[in-house]
Each structure stands twice: as structure tokens, then as C-alpha cells.
Design a protein around this motif. Sequence first.
Motif, short mmCIF file in Angstrom:
data_model
loop_
_atom_site.label_atom_id
_atom_site.label_comp_id
_atom_site.label_asym_id
_atom_site.label_seq_id
_atom_site.Cartn_x
_atom_site.Cartn_y
_atom_site.Cartn_z
N ASN A 133 53.17 39.72 42.49
CA ASN A 133 53.76 41.05 42.41
C ASN A 133 52.61 42.04 42.25
O ASN A 133 51.71 41.80 41.44
CB ASN A 133 54.71 41.11 41.21
CG ASN A 133 55.52 42.39 41.17
OD1 ASN A 133 55.66 43.08 42.18
ND2 ASN A 133 56.04 42.72 40.00
N ALA A 134 52.61 43.13 43.02
CA ALA A 134 51.47 44.05 42.98
C ALA A 134 51.92 45.47 43.29
O ALA A 134 52.91 45.69 43.97
CB ALA A 134 50.39 43.62 43.97
N MET B 288 48.52 35.34 35.80
CA MET B 288 47.22 35.98 35.99
C MET B 288 47.49 37.41 36.42
O MET B 288 48.29 37.64 37.33
CB MET B 288 46.39 35.25 37.04
CG MET B 288 44.98 35.80 37.23
SD MET B 288 44.84 37.43 38.03
CE MET B 288 45.75 37.18 39.55
N GLU B 289 46.85 38.36 35.76
CA GLU B 289 46.95 39.76 36.20
C GLU B 289 45.54 40.32 36.36
O GLU B 289 44.67 40.06 35.53
CB GLU B 289 47.76 40.60 35.21
CG GLU B 289 49.23 40.19 35.17
CD GLU B 289 50.14 41.28 34.64
OE1 GLU B 289 49.75 42.47 34.71
OE2 GLU B 289 51.24 40.95 34.16
N ILE B 290 45.36 41.06 37.45
CA ILE B 290 44.07 41.69 37.73
C ILE B 290 44.31 43.14 38.14
O ILE B 290 45.29 43.45 38.84
CB ILE B 290 43.30 40.94 38.85
CG1 ILE B 290 41.92 41.59 39.08
CG2 ILE B 290 44.09 40.84 40.14
CD1 ILE B 290 41.00 40.76 39.97
N TYR B 291 43.44 44.04 37.67
CA TYR B 291 43.53 45.48 37.98
C TYR B 291 42.17 45.94 38.46
O TYR B 291 41.15 45.65 37.83
CB TYR B 291 43.99 46.27 36.75
CG TYR B 291 45.41 45.91 36.40
CD1 TYR B 291 46.47 46.67 36.90
CD2 TYR B 291 45.70 44.78 35.64
CE1 TYR B 291 47.78 46.31 36.63
CE2 TYR B 291 47.00 44.42 35.37
CZ TYR B 291 48.04 45.18 35.88
OH TYR B 291 49.33 44.82 35.63
N VAL B 292 42.18 46.64 39.59
CA VAL B 292 40.93 47.10 40.22
C VAL B 292 41.03 48.60 40.49
O VAL B 292 41.98 49.05 41.15
CB VAL B 292 40.64 46.34 41.53
CG1 VAL B 292 39.27 46.75 42.07
CG2 VAL B 292 40.69 44.82 41.30
N ALA B 293 40.08 49.34 39.97
CA ALA B 293 40.08 50.80 40.12
C ALA B 293 39.73 51.21 41.55
O ALA B 293 39.00 50.50 42.26
CB ALA B 293 39.09 51.43 39.14
N SER C 179 44.93 49.54 41.70
CA SER C 179 45.92 48.57 42.17
C SER C 179 45.89 47.35 41.26
O SER C 179 44.81 46.91 40.84
CB SER C 179 45.66 48.15 43.61
OG SER C 179 46.70 47.30 44.06
N GLY C 180 47.07 46.85 40.94
CA GLY C 180 47.18 45.67 40.09
C GLY C 180 47.95 44.57 40.76
O GLY C 180 48.82 44.81 41.62
N LEU C 181 47.65 43.33 40.38
CA LEU C 181 48.29 42.14 40.95
C LEU C 181 48.62 41.16 39.83
O LEU C 181 47.79 40.90 38.96
CB LEU C 181 47.35 41.46 41.96
CG LEU C 181 47.72 40.04 42.42
CD1 LEU C 181 48.93 40.09 43.36
CD2 LEU C 181 46.52 39.38 43.12
N GLY C 182 49.81 40.60 39.87
CA GLY C 182 50.19 39.53 38.96
C GLY C 182 50.62 38.31 39.75
O GLY C 182 51.34 38.42 40.74
N ILE C 183 50.16 37.12 39.33
CA ILE C 183 50.52 35.86 40.00
C ILE C 183 51.04 34.89 38.95
O ILE C 183 50.42 34.68 37.91
CB ILE C 183 49.30 35.24 40.73
CG1 ILE C 183 48.90 36.10 41.91
CG2 ILE C 183 49.62 33.81 41.20
CD1 ILE C 183 47.67 35.59 42.66
N MET D 234 45.10 45.55 48.14
CA MET D 234 45.45 44.38 47.34
C MET D 234 46.12 43.31 48.19
O MET D 234 45.96 42.11 47.91
CB MET D 234 46.34 44.79 46.17
CG MET D 234 46.60 43.67 45.17
SD MET D 234 45.07 43.04 44.38
CE MET D 234 44.82 44.29 43.10
N MET D 235 46.86 43.68 49.23
CA MET D 235 47.44 42.67 50.12
C MET D 235 46.33 41.89 50.82
O MET D 235 46.37 40.65 50.91
CB MET D 235 48.38 43.32 51.14
CG MET D 235 49.78 43.55 50.60
SD MET D 235 50.97 44.13 51.84
CE MET D 235 50.83 45.90 51.61
N ASP D 236 45.32 42.60 51.34
CA ASP D 236 44.19 41.92 51.97
C ASP D 236 43.48 41.00 50.99
O ASP D 236 43.14 39.85 51.30
CB ASP D 236 43.19 42.96 52.51
CG ASP D 236 43.77 43.84 53.60
OD1 ASP D 236 44.73 43.40 54.26
OD2 ASP D 236 43.25 44.95 53.80
N PHE D 237 43.28 41.51 49.76
CA PHE D 237 42.60 40.75 48.72
C PHE D 237 43.40 39.49 48.34
O PHE D 237 42.84 38.39 48.19
CB PHE D 237 42.42 41.66 47.50
CG PHE D 237 41.65 41.06 46.36
CD1 PHE D 237 40.26 41.00 46.38
CD2 PHE D 237 42.31 40.57 45.23
CE1 PHE D 237 39.55 40.47 45.32
CE2 PHE D 237 41.60 40.04 44.17
CZ PHE D 237 40.22 39.99 44.21
#
Length: 598
Positions: free
Chosen positions: A417-418, A272-277, A466-470, A284-287
Motif C-alpha cells: 500500500n503506498a 515494512m514501511e519506507i518513506y522517501v522525501a 511518498s510512502g510504501l507499506g508491505i 514509488m510504483m517503479d521503486f
Amino acid sequence: MSLSEQEIIRREKLQKLTDLGIDAFPAAEYKITDSTKSIKQDFEEGKKVVIAGRLMSRRIQGKASFAELQDSEGRIQVYFNRDEICTGEDKTLYNEVYKHLLDIGDIIGIEGELFKTQVGEMTVMVKNFTLLTKSLRPLPLPKVDAEGNIFDGFTDAELRYRQRYADLVVNPHVKEIFVKRTKLFNAMRTFFNDAGYFEVETPILQSIPGGAAARPFITHHNALDIPLYLRIANELYLKRLIVGGFDGVYEFSKNFRNEGMDRTHNPEFTAMEIYVAYKDYNWMMDFTEKLLEFCATSVNGTSESVFGEHTINWKAPYPRVSMTEAIQKYTGFDITGKSEQELFDFAKSIGIEVDETMGKGKLIDEIFGEKCEGNFIQPTFITDYPVEMSPLTKKHRSQEGLTERFELMVCGKEIANAYSELNDPIDQRQRFEHQLLLSEKGDDEAGQFIDEDFLRALEYGMPPTSGLGIGMDRLIMFLTNNPSIQEVLFFPQMRPEKREKKVLGLDLGTNSIGWALVEDDNVVDMGARAFPDGTSLNDEEKLIYDILIKNGGEMSLLEVKTRSQLSGKKWDKASKTLTKNNLVKVEKIDEVLLMKLI
């Protein structure tokens, strides 16, 4: 196709059903009113129900029989009574079809009424039943002895993964893993959707494999006459959408990496990857920690999960440790400002395998992986990675040589990974060019292409993001206490199944049995086994033994006895001698007595 004795018997039963005018594979809809779960939840004595499922066990006692039916939600006891089912003079449906032509594993539909037995067990009294599917292959069901001990379970991992359909039937607990997997995906979608982010789809076939450092699978598009790559990540396409004006996008993507396989890696996996402007890696760590606490609770009903000997607490917040601090703590070595040669020498000095193709990033990654990673059991953010390890990450705003990146470690494994995403197109081009140099140096996981279209997108301007992959497969492993990724994939990648047979031969002169193992028509192993000292077979015993050898070493006891044409007295004596000398054994499977060579 070589059929076992049981498969032959089941096909003979299929023919008898056809002769009786019964379609063993009917096409018509079978309308179900209840499930095993709904019956147990809303039990009402005398209620009429229609259910369907597999016949999983039965105990026939003359004109009555208790059995178990299994559907997608569990099992329930059913009671077959000849006079309830066959109210007229014709008793064929019970006496012939149920008693002799049905088998364990057959799928049937039942119309009946609910009642409780004298011991209080909820049961369906069968008024009528319909064969919906004839099972032509016996299920690998575990056996239960008189004391209730279970043995011969369907537990061989390779067989279970190859035959997941059988695994799910005979090991119902396996299904719960995949129910929880779906709950995880649903929970994550809910969390993202409630935050106002959009689920999207991006290409699987890509002209340039990008977004990660990995070896791709390569194919060829015939119409365009160009090579294409199965995606190794979807990152660069999701960022293009941020450039295009979306404030937040996410995707559950099937990714493919042509690399090794082990207990935590499969060449096809789900990320899963998410990107938030307008966000950074601190946000992103808090999220992420709130997301994972929500997911763990949604899947298991609690923020804790057990993995091996550890109880993982997913409740936010999680500790934050920089990579430099972690390496210094567990090796005593400060990587700050060190040259490639200094890192190479240190890695070699502490027993890490290194080679000349490794750049600074790969060397630091190896040091951390070998000496630090396994120490982080509870969810921990490892932050501020060296720039050489992070070609798509924004440089740290206050620490030279580092990037704004984190990985989430759990039980010594990375599951997320973010970054604060790199949005400077000039810096990004330089990073791509550095990866290209590593590739030319021999690092086959480094980026081998410069994605000019992605750079063009960045030149139009991407907002701070910021982007996050799980890794979804690895996350569900931790939430369901499974140490192997193959356990959480319905159909993990396997080597092709070998066609294998054992050819047997009896040497009456030397009193021994010879055998050869044949795979794909090639003899790969052979040998011989002498009978126990002092064992000498007489003519009747040799006859029985020879019949078994010529039929693959296993037959129904009745068939062996019939083919031997021995009298009852000679048969009993010969078969008992073979059993006593541990040359053959007799087992009861699905009400059929089997004689097998040992």
C-alpha cells in the motif's frame, strides 16, 4: 503431571545414566569442527571430525549399528562399532549406554573418522560419543513400513503450530520456509541500504494509535497512570522523521490489530514501511516493482514463484489499473461522483452485506473487495483511490475526488500500500475529523483520535514524500507457496491449550467400555462403546483390558504382560483374541512395543 509409558521409561533411563556417573545435561562447551553440510561438501576419506546433533534413527545389529544424526543443516549416517568405541575390556559405553540408555531424539556429540560404505554413502565412523542432552519426551516421528511408505506423520496443523520446536525437528522442510523469510528481510534491507535509506525504530507502545484504520489492543501504564495502545502502524512516527530532515527512512515493525484471525491475518504481524522525501506515488510504483523482483530472485533464485495453481511472475514492470476502472470492469457500475446512499444501494443490490455505519470509503472498499480483488492474479497496481478511503493520502493532482494511492494486488490479495503522502496540515486535520465522525457513527475501525502532535509536525513542514507499506508475512507466503499465514510465523497466535484427559471404564456385565472426556476438570463429552456382536471376554482378556483402561488406554506390551502375571500360553491366547476382535492393537515406536485400546 501424568506421564506416558514411554516418558516413564525415559526417566528410568535417565536415572540409570546418573547411576553410571553420566551427566545427561552437561554444561561444558562441546567444540564442533564440522557440520553435516560441510562434511558432504568437502568429504575426505579418513578425515577426523567432531559433530553434534540429534539421534534420529538407528539399526542395532549386535556389536554394530548404523544410525542417523541430524544437525541444523541436515542428516548424515553414522556407524557405531563396539570395538571402535570401547577399545578396552569395558564395553559399557556401547553395550549399556548406546544400546539401552540412548533414545531417538537424544542430542549427542560424536568424534569420528569419515569413510564411505560399500554402497558409497558418506558415513562417520564413531570413535567416541558424548551424551549432551537426554530427550525425555519421544519425538512425533513419522513411521515407515517395509515398503518405504510413510504414515502417521506429524501433520496436524494445530499441533505443529503449538509445538513448532517439534515440527522443525521432524519436518525439516519447514525450516526452509523460515530460512527464506530471513533471506527476504536481508534482501529488502540490502536494496534500501544500497539506495541510501536508513533503518530506524519507532515506538510500539503509543499514546494514540494511528497510521491505519484498525481496532487496537489497549493496555495500561501503571507509573504514568495512562492508557497505552500497541501500535497498529508506524506511519506517523516515520513521517515525523522526514519532517526532521531524513531523506529516506524504513522500519520492519511488529504491528498489532485486535481483529479477526484467518488464513491471511494474525493479530500480531510484521510490516515494512519506507518513506522517501521528494518522491510521489508514480516513482514509488517503479521503486516497488524493482524491489520485489530483486527480493523474489534473492529468495528463490528466480523472478518466478509458485502459489497454489498459479505461477507468479515478479519481473517488472507491473500493470496499473485505477480502482474506478476495476469496479466498472467487474461490476458495470461507475463510482465516480456517486453519493453515499447510491453506493449503499448498489452494494446491497449485488449481495454485499452493508450497514448504516459504513461511509463512502468503506462501501467502495467492500465493493472492490467482493467483486474485483480476486481477479488480479499477477502483480497489479490498483491506483487512484477515492479520497474517503485514504485519510493520509494527498489528493489527486488532476482528478477530483481521488487520491494518489496504489495497492499492489497478487493472487487476489493486497501485499503493498503506498501514497503520495498528505503534507498539508489543514487538509490532514479535516481528514482526521472526518474519521472521528465515522467512529462516532459506529465504525470501530475508523480513527478515534486526532494526533495533535503529528499535525504540529506537519505544520513545521514535511517535504513532498511518498510512502510504501508491505505486509512481510503475506509476501513470504507468496514466495514459499503457503496459503496460510500460520505456516510462515514461527509462533502464530493460538487459543490457550486445554488440559484434556479421557477417563475410561469397563462394564463387564454389559460387555462394553464407557468413557468421559474431561477438560479443565469439567466433563464435556461422554459415551460408551459396545464390543463387536458375539464378542465375549474371558477372565484373561478382561484382565488385560482392565489393565489398559486403568493406565489411560496405552502401555508398553511388556509392562501389560508383567502386570497380568499370566502364563506365556494364556497371555498369547488372550492378547491375540483382543487383537483379532479389534479391541487392542500393538505398535512399535522407538523400539518399544506399545499395546493400545482401539
